[in-house]
Design a protein around this motif. Structure first.
Motif, short mmCIF file in Angstrom:
data_model
loop_
_atom_site.label_atom_id
_atom_site.label_comp_id
_atom_site.label_asym_id
_atom_site.label_seq_id
_atom_site.Cartn_x
_atom_site.Cartn_y
_atom_site.Cartn_z
N ALA A 333 0.81 -1.22 0.00
CA ALA A 333 0.00 0.00 0.00
C ALA A 333 0.85 1.28 0.00
N PRO A 334 1.81 1.45 0.89
CA PRO A 334 2.60 2.70 0.83
C PRO A 334 3.39 2.85 -0.46
N SER A 335 3.97 1.74 -0.95
CA SER A 335 4.76 1.84 -2.18
C SER A 335 3.89 2.17 -3.38
N LEU A 336 2.69 1.60 -3.46
CA LEU A 336 1.80 1.94 -4.57
C LEU A 336 1.38 3.41 -4.51
N PHE A 337 1.11 3.90 -3.31
CA PHE A 337 0.73 5.32 -3.18
C PHE A 337 1.89 6.22 -3.60
N ILE A 338 3.10 5.86 -3.20
CA ILE A 338 4.27 6.66 -3.59
C ILE A 338 4.47 6.64 -5.09
N ALA A 339 4.37 5.45 -5.70
CA ALA A 339 4.60 5.32 -7.15
C ALA A 339 3.57 6.10 -7.95
N ILE A 340 2.29 5.99 -7.54
CA ILE A 340 1.23 6.64 -8.31
C ILE A 340 1.29 8.15 -8.17
N THR A 341 1.49 8.65 -6.95
CA THR A 341 1.51 10.10 -6.75
C THR A 341 2.79 10.75 -7.25
N THR A 342 3.83 9.94 -7.47
CA THR A 342 5.11 10.51 -7.91
C THR A 342 5.28 10.40 -9.42
N PHE A 343 4.92 9.23 -10.01
CA PHE A 343 5.21 8.99 -11.42
C PHE A 343 3.97 8.81 -12.29
N HIS A 344 2.87 8.35 -11.75
CA HIS A 344 1.75 7.91 -12.59
C HIS A 344 0.48 8.67 -12.20
N HIS A 345 0.49 9.98 -12.35
CA HIS A 345 -0.68 10.78 -12.01
C HIS A 345 -1.87 10.47 -12.90
N SER A 346 -1.61 10.04 -14.11
CA SER A 346 -2.71 9.80 -15.05
C SER A 346 -3.58 8.62 -14.65
N MET A 347 -3.12 7.78 -13.74
CA MET A 347 -3.91 6.62 -13.31
C MET A 347 -5.01 7.03 -12.34
N LEU A 348 -4.94 8.21 -11.78
CA LEU A 348 -5.93 8.66 -10.80
C LEU A 348 -7.07 9.40 -11.49
N PRO A 349 -8.28 9.27 -10.96
CA PRO A 349 -9.40 10.09 -11.48
C PRO A 349 -9.10 11.57 -11.25
N PRO A 350 -9.56 12.44 -12.14
CA PRO A 350 -9.24 13.88 -12.00
C PRO A 350 -9.66 14.47 -10.65
N ALA A 351 -10.83 14.09 -10.14
CA ALA A 351 -11.28 14.64 -8.86
C ALA A 351 -10.36 14.23 -7.72
N LEU A 352 -9.94 12.96 -7.72
CA LEU A 352 -9.03 12.49 -6.67
C LEU A 352 -7.66 13.12 -6.81
N LEU A 353 -7.21 13.28 -8.06
CA LEU A 353 -5.91 13.91 -8.27
C LEU A 353 -5.90 15.36 -7.77
N ILE A 354 -6.99 16.08 -8.02
CA ILE A 354 -7.09 17.46 -7.54
C ILE A 354 -7.09 17.50 -6.02
N SER A 355 -7.82 16.57 -5.41
CA SER A 355 -7.89 16.53 -3.94
C SER A 355 -6.51 16.24 -3.33
N LEU A 356 -5.78 15.25 -3.89
CA LEU A 356 -4.45 14.93 -3.37
C LEU A 356 -3.48 16.08 -3.58
N THR A 357 -3.60 16.75 -4.72
CA THR A 357 -2.71 17.89 -5.00
C THR A 357 -2.95 19.03 -4.02
N ALA A 358 -4.22 19.25 -3.70
CA ALA A 358 -4.55 20.31 -2.75
C ALA A 358 -4.03 19.97 -1.35
N GLN A 359 -4.11 18.70 -0.99
CA GLN A 359 -3.61 18.28 0.33
C GLN A 359 -2.10 18.45 0.43
N ARG A 360 -1.40 18.19 -0.66
CA ARG A 360 0.05 18.25 -0.65
C ARG A 360 0.59 19.67 -0.83
N GLU A 361 -0.29 20.61 -1.05
CA GLU A 361 0.16 21.98 -1.21
C GLU A 361 0.72 22.48 0.12
N GLY A 362 1.93 22.89 0.13
CA GLY A 362 2.58 23.37 1.34
C GLY A 362 3.36 22.31 2.08
#
Length: 539
Positions: A333-362
């Motif tokens: 689970a942690p490795s998949l989250f790291i791989a997807i959020t670091t290299f494979h953003h296109s695998m995430l739905p746009p709404a989820l990607l926007i939410s994760l990006t907003a959380q990581r801001e700052g």
């Protein structure tokens, strides 16, 4: 002059055979005919320890024969010593009833052993090595002046924890008893479950200093004879000063000591040991520990719980599949989250990607550093909770994780999504019924996190291939570690990912057992047949 006085005058007359034997013996290894010399050797060897009790008494019809009773205070059953040993030596040997039952050809040692002592386990004693081992184990030693041999009586008794509830392998339904630190109690618990004369046991003493008692139990006619010989051979090759726990033996006999995956199974539950013995496995019981080793061990065995066999097959199968799923989550689970959020953003739905990006801001750290911080923090909390007193350990772990996680998110150091992923991973790691497999997953989790941060999903795929190849290369006492998956055996799939009903499991594991494969006649005869109520059908 009574019989005992006559024997004392004739017992040390040397002949040619005994003289030649004495010249070949070490002067301090074998018991000497002089009682005071033997007592002095014992005192010198044990440093005149205060817990070694040496009681000198006079026995015989007129009390003319000197003897010594030697035992260890705290390890010997004192009431039985007083009632069955001291009373026999000091009172019965002075009467005439005992002398009338014996012939003049017998010596005093044989008289005491065959006619006087009212104890069960009594053996002859000729050398000091056996004397010290028995004495320091709780046995009582009897030495008689003028004799080059003595008696060693088994009346061991010491305070132990007793049979309590298992603490490391909890079940909702099933027996509550667990092994204790007493070897004889543990063997009795197994004997109580398997009342079969084919349950054989071989005893060994391992450890030059500790002289730890070890028992090897197996079912004759079911266990593979080659595996039994291999187990005994590996145990006999152990040359070490101390064996204090079964983990010492596990580390010395396992096939792959450098692998994170355990190739020896351990348990503190007698029902698990009994079931393993009936499958053809071998149990290694070590005195002084409640954990029993079971060999050979395979990978799927670490996902099985004794509770699986005490409830219905459909419920047990669902829970076992849940364990495999939790194993995958805890590992990846942690490795998949790291791989997807670091290299494979296109695998995430746009709404989820926007939410994760907003959380990581700052958040000042990359996802890999976030995961490392949270995982290390949780491991520290877990270890602290184990070492803390039981009353506050669990509360400290829960409060610590909640407070630290909430504060880290509010401070902008960790994203909320990473806290969720790490929490799910931690919960999944607790689902494993065996602690050793959970430890292996905790170690490999950091390796996969590093691979995912470097190469993404491609690295995780390569890591999984390498992990599977490593698992397939392991063996446990000659048995493939991944059996019955590799090599694949269709008949043994009935108890791998799912558990079929009892009336379907009429054969034992094929690779582990090759002698007596049949548990019951056939599935048709074992299948429950519903009874028909003829009166109800007529109505």
């Amino acid at each position: 002059m009574g019989f005992f006085e006559k024997k004392i005058n004739n017992k040390i007359q040397p002949n040619s055979t005994s003289t030649s034997q004495r010249t070949n013996k070490s002067p301090t290894k074998y018991i000497k005919p002089n009682l005071q010399e033997n007592i002095q050797i014992i005192k010198d060897s044990l440093g005149e320890s205060s817990d070694i009790i040496i009681r000198e008494i006079n026995i015989g019809k007129e009390g003319s024969i000197k003897a010594a009773i030697i035992y260890t205070d705290g390890l010997t059953d004192t009431p039985s010593l007083q009632n069955f040993i001291l009373e026999t030596l000091m009172l019965d040997t002075k009467g005439t009833e005992l002398q009338e039952k014996i012939s003049p050809e017998q010596n005093l040692i044989s008289v005491l052993k065959d006619f006087a002592m009212t104890v069960g386990d009594i053996k002859d004693l000729t050398d000091f090595d056996v004397l010290f081992t028995g004495l320091l184990s709780g046995d009582t030693v009897i030495l008689i002046d003028g004799y080059k041999q003595g008696l060693i009586i088994s009346n061991r008794h010491w305070v132990d924890r007793g049979v309590t509830e298992a603490s490391s392998q909890m079940v909702v339904r099933g027996p509550r008893e667990s092994f204790s630190e007493n070897l004889r109690v543990n063997t009795a618990l197994v004997r109580r479950k398997i009342k079969d004369p084919n349950l054989w046991m071989e005893s060994k003493i391992i450890g030059k200093r500790t002289k730890t008692n070890v028992a090897v139990m197996y079912m004759n006619g079911i266990a593979n004879d080659k595996i039994v010989k291999e187990v005994c051979l590996r145990l006999d090759k152990i040359k070490i000063d101390a064996i204090l726990e079964s983990g010492n033996i596990e580390e010395l006999i396992e096939d792959a000591p450098l692998s994170p995956f355990p190739t020896v199974f351990n348990t503190e539950r007698p029902d698990i040991v009994a079931a393993a013995l009936l499958e053809g496995r071998i149990a290694i019981l070590v005195d002084g520990t409640p954990f029993v080793l079971i060999v050979p061990a395979v990978f799927v065995q670490f996902f099985q719980s004794s509770e699986d066999y005490y409830q219905r097959a459909d419920i047990a199968s669902l829970i076992r599949l849940l364990r495999f799923f939790a194993f995958a989550i805890a590992l990846l689970a942690p490795s998949l989250f790291i791989a997807i959020t670091t290299f494979h953003h296109s695998m995430l739905p746009p709404a989820l990607l926007i939410s994760l990006t907003a959380q990581r801001e700052g958040v000042p750290f990359p996802a890999f550093v976030e995961a490392i911080i949270m995982e290390v923090t949780f491991e520290l909390l877990r270890e602290a909770g184990i070492r803390m007193p039981r009353n506050i350990g669990a509360a400290m772990s829960i409060v610590g994780a909640f407070v630290i996680g909430t504060a880290a998110v509010e401070a902008g150091i960790i994203s909320a999504a990473m806290v969720i992923v790490v929490s799910i991973t931690a919960i999944s790691s607790f689902v494993s019924p065996t602690y050793d497999l959970a430890i292996a997953v905790r170690m490999l989790r950091f390796v996969f996190m590093a691979i995912a941060a470097s190469f993404g999903l491609f690295g995780i795929t390569i890591g999984l291939i390498a992990l599977i190849l490593h698992l397939c290369s392991l063996r446990s006492f000659g048995i493939p570690y991944m059996s019955p998956l590799a090599p694949f055996n269709i008949s043994d799939q009935k108890d791998t990912f799912i558990r079929l009903p009892k009336w379907k499991m009429f054969t034992r594991p094929r690779l582990i057992n090759q002698q007596n494969m049949t548990r019951q006649k056939d599935s048709a005869s074992a299948k429950p047949q519903p009874t028909k109520n003829e009166e109800y059908e007529r109505e």
